[in-house]
Motif scaffolding. Structure first.
Motif, PDB file in Angstrom:
ATOM      1  N   GLY A  47       0.829  -1.197   0.000  1.00 13.79           N
ATOM      2  CA  GLY A  47       0.000   0.000   0.000  1.00 13.79           C
ATOM      3  C   GLY A  47       0.859   1.241   0.000  1.00 13.79           C
ATOM      4  N   CYS A  48       0.212   2.388  -0.003  1.00 14.11           N
ATOM      5  CA  CYS A  48       0.922   3.653   0.017  1.00 14.11           C
ATOM      6  C   CYS A  48       1.046   4.113   1.469  1.00 14.11           C
ATOM      7  CB  CYS A  48       0.175   4.698  -0.810  1.00 14.11           C
ATOM      8  SG  CYS A  48       1.089   6.251  -0.979  1.00 14.11           S
ATOM      9  N   TRP A  49       2.290   4.253   1.939  1.00 13.55           N
ATOM     10  CA  TRP A  49       2.546   4.590   3.324  1.00 13.55           C
ATOM     11  C   TRP A  49       3.163   5.979   3.417  1.00 13.55           C
ATOM     12  CZ3 TRP A  49       1.686   1.826   7.873  1.00 13.55           C
ATOM     13  CH2 TRP A  49       1.105   0.562   7.690  1.00 13.55           C
ATOM     14  N   HIS A  50       2.768   6.663   4.477  1.00 15.87           N
ATOM     15  CA  HIS A  50       3.274   8.011   4.716  1.00 15.87           C
ATOM     16  C   HIS A  50       4.065   7.990   6.013  1.00 15.87           C
ATOM     17  CE1 HIS A  50       3.373  12.365   4.259  1.00 15.87           C
ATOM     18  NE2 HIS A  50       3.080  12.473   5.545  1.00 15.87           N
ATOM     19  N   PHE A  51       5.355   8.354   5.940  1.00 12.27           N
ATOM     20  CA  PHE A  51       6.242   8.350   7.105  1.00 12.27           C
ATOM     21  C   PHE A  51       6.622   9.793   7.444  1.00 12.27           C
ATOM     22  CE2 PHE A  51       6.873   4.431   4.753  1.00 12.27           C
ATOM     23  CZ  PHE A  51       6.772   3.463   5.728  1.00 12.27           C
ATOM     24  N   ALA A  52       6.752  10.052   8.746  1.00 11.39           N
ATOM     25  CA  ALA A  52       7.141  11.389   9.194  1.00 11.39           C
ATOM     26  C   ALA A  52       7.913  11.301  10.494  1.00 11.39           C
ATOM     27  CB  ALA A  52       5.901  12.277   9.361  1.00 11.39           C
ATOM     28  N   ASP A  53       8.921  12.163  10.644  1.00  8.47           N
ATOM     29  CA  ASP A  53       9.618  12.321  11.912  1.00  8.47           C
ATOM     30  C   ASP A  53      10.072  13.765  12.026  1.00  8.47           C
ATOM     31  OD1 ASP A  53      11.844  12.616  10.295  1.00  8.47           O
ATOM     32  OD2 ASP A  53      12.748  10.693  10.832  1.00  8.47           O
ATOM     33  N   HIS A  54      10.971  14.051  12.959  1.00 11.98           N
ATOM     34  CA  HIS A  54      11.385  15.421  13.196  1.00 11.98           C
ATOM     35  C   HIS A  54      12.139  16.014  12.006  1.00 11.98           C
ATOM     36  CE1 HIS A  54      15.077  13.254  13.955  1.00 11.98           C
ATOM     37  NE2 HIS A  54      15.733  14.395  13.950  1.00 11.98           N
ATOM     38  N   ARG A  55      12.647  15.134  11.112  1.00 11.45           N
ATOM     39  CA  ARG A  55      13.431  15.623   9.972  1.00 11.45           C
ATOM     40  C   ARG A  55      12.583  15.942   8.749  1.00 11.45           C
ATOM     41  NH1 ARG A  55      17.328  10.519   9.975  1.00 11.45           N
ATOM     42  NH2 ARG A  55      15.247   9.639  10.300  1.00 11.45           N
ATOM     43  N   GLY A  56      11.400  15.346   8.652  1.00 17.52           N
ATOM     44  CA  GLY A  56      10.580  15.601   7.478  1.00 17.52           C
ATOM     45  C   GLY A  56       9.580  14.483   7.228  1.00 17.52           C
ATOM     46  N   GLU A  57       9.059  14.427   5.983  1.00 15.86           N
ATOM     47  CA  GLU A  57       8.024  13.458   5.628  1.00 15.86           C
ATOM     48  C   GLU A  57       8.415  12.728   4.351  1.00 15.86           C
ATOM     49  OE1 GLU A  57       4.323  15.487   5.298  1.00 15.86           O
ATOM     50  OE2 GLU A  57       4.378  16.282   7.350  1.00 15.86           O
ATOM     51  N   LEU A  58       7.868  11.507   4.190  1.00 13.94           N
ATOM     52  CA  LEU A  58       8.177  10.683   3.030  1.00 13.94           C
ATOM     53  C   LEU A  58       6.988   9.778   2.731  1.00 13.94           C
ATOM     54  CD1 LEU A  58      10.260   9.523   0.948  1.00 13.94           C
ATOM     55  CD2 LEU A  58      10.882   7.861   2.723  1.00 13.94           C
ATOM     56  N   SER A  59       6.609   9.692   1.447  1.00  9.12           N
ATOM     57  CA  SER A  59       5.545   8.794   1.010  1.00  9.12           C
ATOM     58  C   SER A  59       6.143   7.730   0.105  1.00  9.12           C
ATOM     59  CB  SER A  59       4.453   9.569   0.259  1.00  9.12           C
ATOM     60  OG  SER A  59       3.794  10.475   1.128  1.00  9.12           O
ATOM     61  N   VAL A  60       5.766   6.463   0.343  1.00 11.54           N
ATOM     62  CA  VAL A  60       6.298   5.340  -0.428  1.00 11.54           C
ATOM     63  C   VAL A  60       5.163   4.411  -0.813  1.00 11.54           C
ATOM     64  CG1 VAL A  60       7.892   3.380  -0.440  1.00 11.54           C
ATOM     65  CG2 VAL A  60       8.479   5.457   0.837  1.00 11.54           C
ATOM     66  N   ASP A  61       5.104   4.041  -2.098  1.00  8.39           N
ATOM     67  CA  ASP A  61       4.127   3.070  -2.578  1.00  8.39           C
ATOM     68  C   ASP A  61       4.774   1.694  -2.527  1.00  8.39           C
ATOM     69  OD1 ASP A  61       2.233   1.534  -3.777  1.00  8.39           O
ATOM     70  OD2 ASP A  61       1.979   2.801  -5.537  1.00  8.39           O
ATOM     71  N   LEU A  62       4.458   0.933  -1.508  1.00  7.61           N
ATOM     72  CA  LEU A  62       5.086  -0.369  -1.309  1.00  7.61           C
ATOM     73  C   LEU A  62       4.517  -1.435  -2.233  1.00  7.61           C
ATOM     74  CD1 LEU A  62       5.246  -0.415   2.588  1.00  7.61           C
ATOM     75  CD2 LEU A  62       7.039   0.223   0.986  1.00  7.61           C
ATOM     76  N   GLY A  63       3.386  -1.152  -2.852  1.00  9.17           N
ATOM     77  CA  GLY A  63       2.784  -2.137  -3.736  1.00  9.17           C
ATOM     78  C   GLY A  63       3.454  -2.236  -5.093  1.00  9.17           C
ATOM     79  N   ARG A  64       4.151  -1.192  -5.520  1.00 11.16           N
ATOM     80  CA  ARG A  64       4.714  -1.192  -6.876  1.00 11.16           C
ATOM     81  C   ARG A  64       6.231  -1.254  -6.903  1.00 11.16           C
ATOM     82  NH1 ARG A  64       2.503   3.752 -10.151  1.00 11.16           N
ATOM     83  NH2 ARG A  64       3.430   4.838  -8.348  1.00 11.16           N
ATOM     84  N   SER A  65       6.892  -0.769  -5.908  1.00 12.12           N
ATOM     85  CA  SER A  65       8.332  -0.580  -6.009  1.00 12.12           C
ATOM     86  C   SER A  65       9.174  -1.764  -5.548  1.00 12.12           C
ATOM     87  CB  SER A  65       8.743   0.646  -5.171  1.00 12.12           C
ATOM     88  OG  SER A  65       8.423   0.416  -3.807  1.00 12.12           O
ATOM     89  N   GLY A  66       8.578  -2.744  -4.875  1.00 12.88           N
ATOM     90  CA  GLY A  66       9.352  -3.850  -4.336  1.00 12.88           C
ATOM     91  C   GLY A  66      10.096  -3.477  -3.072  1.00 12.88           C
ATOM     92  N   VAL A  67       9.816  -2.282  -2.537  1.00 17.66           N
ATOM     93  CA  VAL A  67      10.488  -1.840  -1.324  1.00 17.66           C
ATOM     94  C   VAL A  67      10.135  -2.749  -0.149  1.00 17.66           C
ATOM     95  CG1 VAL A  67      10.663   0.027   0.362  1.00 17.66           C
ATOM     96  CG2 VAL A  67      10.649   0.546  -2.082  1.00 17.66           C
ATOM     97  N   ALA A  68       8.888  -3.197  -0.101  1.00 13.38           N
ATOM     98  CA  ALA A  68       8.448  -4.032   1.017  1.00 13.38           C
ATOM     99  C   ALA A  68       9.259  -5.316   1.107  1.00 13.38           C
ATOM    100  CB  ALA A  68       6.960  -4.350   0.886  1.00 13.38           C
ATOM    101  N   GLN A  69       9.522  -5.925  -0.038  1.00 12.83           N
ATOM    102  CA  GLN A  69      10.284  -7.164  -0.036  1.00 12.83           C
ATOM    103  C   GLN A  69      11.724  -6.928   0.410  1.00 12.83           C
ATOM    104  OE1 GLN A  69      10.243  -9.325  -3.725  1.00 12.83           O
ATOM    105  NE2 GLN A  69      11.748 -10.825  -3.043  1.00 12.83           N
ATOM    106  N   ARG A  70      12.326  -5.870  -0.095  1.00 11.76           N
ATOM    107  CA  ARG A  70      13.702  -5.568   0.309  1.00 11.76           C
ATOM    108  C   ARG A  70      13.773  -5.228   1.792  1.00 11.76           C
ATOM    109  NH1 ARG A  70      13.623  -2.731  -4.625  1.00 11.76           N
ATOM    110  NH2 ARG A  70      13.565  -0.710  -3.561  1.00 11.76           N
ATOM    111  N   TYR A  71      12.764  -4.510   2.265  1.00  9.13           N
ATOM    112  CA  TYR A  71      12.712  -4.177   3.689  1.00  9.13           C
ATOM    113  C   TYR A  71      12.629  -5.452   4.530  1.00  9.13           C
ATOM    114  CZ  TYR A  71      11.035  -2.212   8.110  1.00  9.13           C
ATOM    115  OH  TYR A  71      10.892  -1.877   9.430  1.00  9.13           O
TER     116      TYR A  71
END
Length: 310
Positions: free
Chosen positions: A240-264
């Motif tokens: 799915g599309c996940w939105h991450f945020a911390d004190h440094r900033g924000e980041l959106s990642v589409d884990l369904g298309r990029s294969g990031v989930a598997q590498r993670y």
């Protein structure tokens, strides 16, 4: 407002809950005694001391009783050797409890920091009921808070209050913890002499070769168990599309298309395997715990699997 007065919903630990865990430990202890058919001597502690059962010869260390020297073996080898016995008696229990900002995370029922506090309380009550002294090193964002081993219930209560206070200082969006895990382990190594049971309760954020070396050094003269606390979401990110945020900033990642989930997932498993292998080579118990499951149930299961040795 006092920490214990704050509303608790799995985000922060609750002192009354930590005190209530004593009852579950008492019930488990009573059941074990009935099963074993005795009313005392819950375990045979491998405490080095004067006893009836000879265990081994080892090199003399400063502070050893000179009456334990084996003069025949010393003359034969040219080095001072002492006789070591197994004796049923108390020994200190040390709890190294991680309460840094990385532990302030939980995807469902509770934060990792809350789980660590509850598990530490369980082990502390268990040790207290067995007559052992309980010491601690609480690792916070900005300090390492040592607590020398003590035996009385009043002192254990004071330690639990300090643990809750440290837990309630955690905040969302805080900067990464400047307190490094190797520094905390080095502090523990300086405090703990030998013949203790040591439990590290942490998500192992910041684990390094230095940590492995320090834990190995502690293991030479003590029993050590690493209780690795993790949240299921840290092990495998759902698609799915996940939105991450911390004190440094924000980041959106589409884990369904990029294969990031598997590498993670692969990277997370590789890291776990590396830590597990390194610790087991040094004869350190490595136990993975899910912070979203009941800590008391998990701890009982661990104790049963290990035969009460952990």
């Amino acid at each position: 407002m006092k920490p214990e007065d704050r509303a608790v919903d799995g985000v922060y630990s609750d002192l009354s809950q930590l005190l209530a865990l004593r009852r579950s430990v008492s019930a488990a202890t009573s059941a074990a005694r009935v099963k074993q058919g005795r009313t005392e001597g819950m375990r045979l502690s491998r405490q080095r001391g004067r006893g009836l059962s000879f265990e081994e010869l080892r090199h003399y260390r400063p502070g050893d009783d000179c009456r334990l020297l084996d003069w025949k073996a010393t003359r034969r080898t040219g080095q001072p050797l002492v006789r070591v016995f197994t004796e049923e008696r108390e020994r200190p229990v040390w709890l190294l409890v991680d309460q840094r900002s990385g532990m302030f995370f939980g995807s469902q029922r509770r934060m990792k920091s809350v789980f660590a506090a509850e598990l530490a309380a369980l082990i502390g009550w268990e040790a207290h009921q067995q007559g052992d002294r309980v010491g601690s090193v609480i690792i916070t964002n900005d300090a390492i808070r040592p607590w020398r081993p003590q035996r009385t219930q009043a002192q254990l209560l004071d330690w639990l209050k300090q643990l809750v206070a440290c837990n309630h200082r955690l905040r969302a969006g805080a900067a990464p913890a400047p307190q490094r895990l190797p520094d905390a382990l080095a502090e523990a190594k300086a405090l703990i002499a030998h013949d203790a049971r040591i439990y590290l309760l942490s998500d192992l954020d910041g684990w390094s070769d230095d940590c492995l070396a320090l834990v190995g050094a502690l293991r030479r003269h003590n029993e050590v168990a690493v209780l690795a606390i993790a949240d299921p979401l840290e092990q495998q990110l759902p698609p799915g599309c996940w939105h991450f945020a911390d004190h440094r900033g924000e980041l959106s990642v589409d884990l369904g298309r990029s294969g990031v989930a598997q590498r993670y997932r692969e990277n997370a498993e590789q890291r776990r395997q590396s830590i597990r292998t390194g610790l087991r080579r040094r004869q350190v118990d490595y136990i993975e715990l899910d912070c979203q499951s009941d800590p008391a149930i998990q701890w009982r299961q661990v104790r049963v699997r290990s035969g009460g040795g952990v």
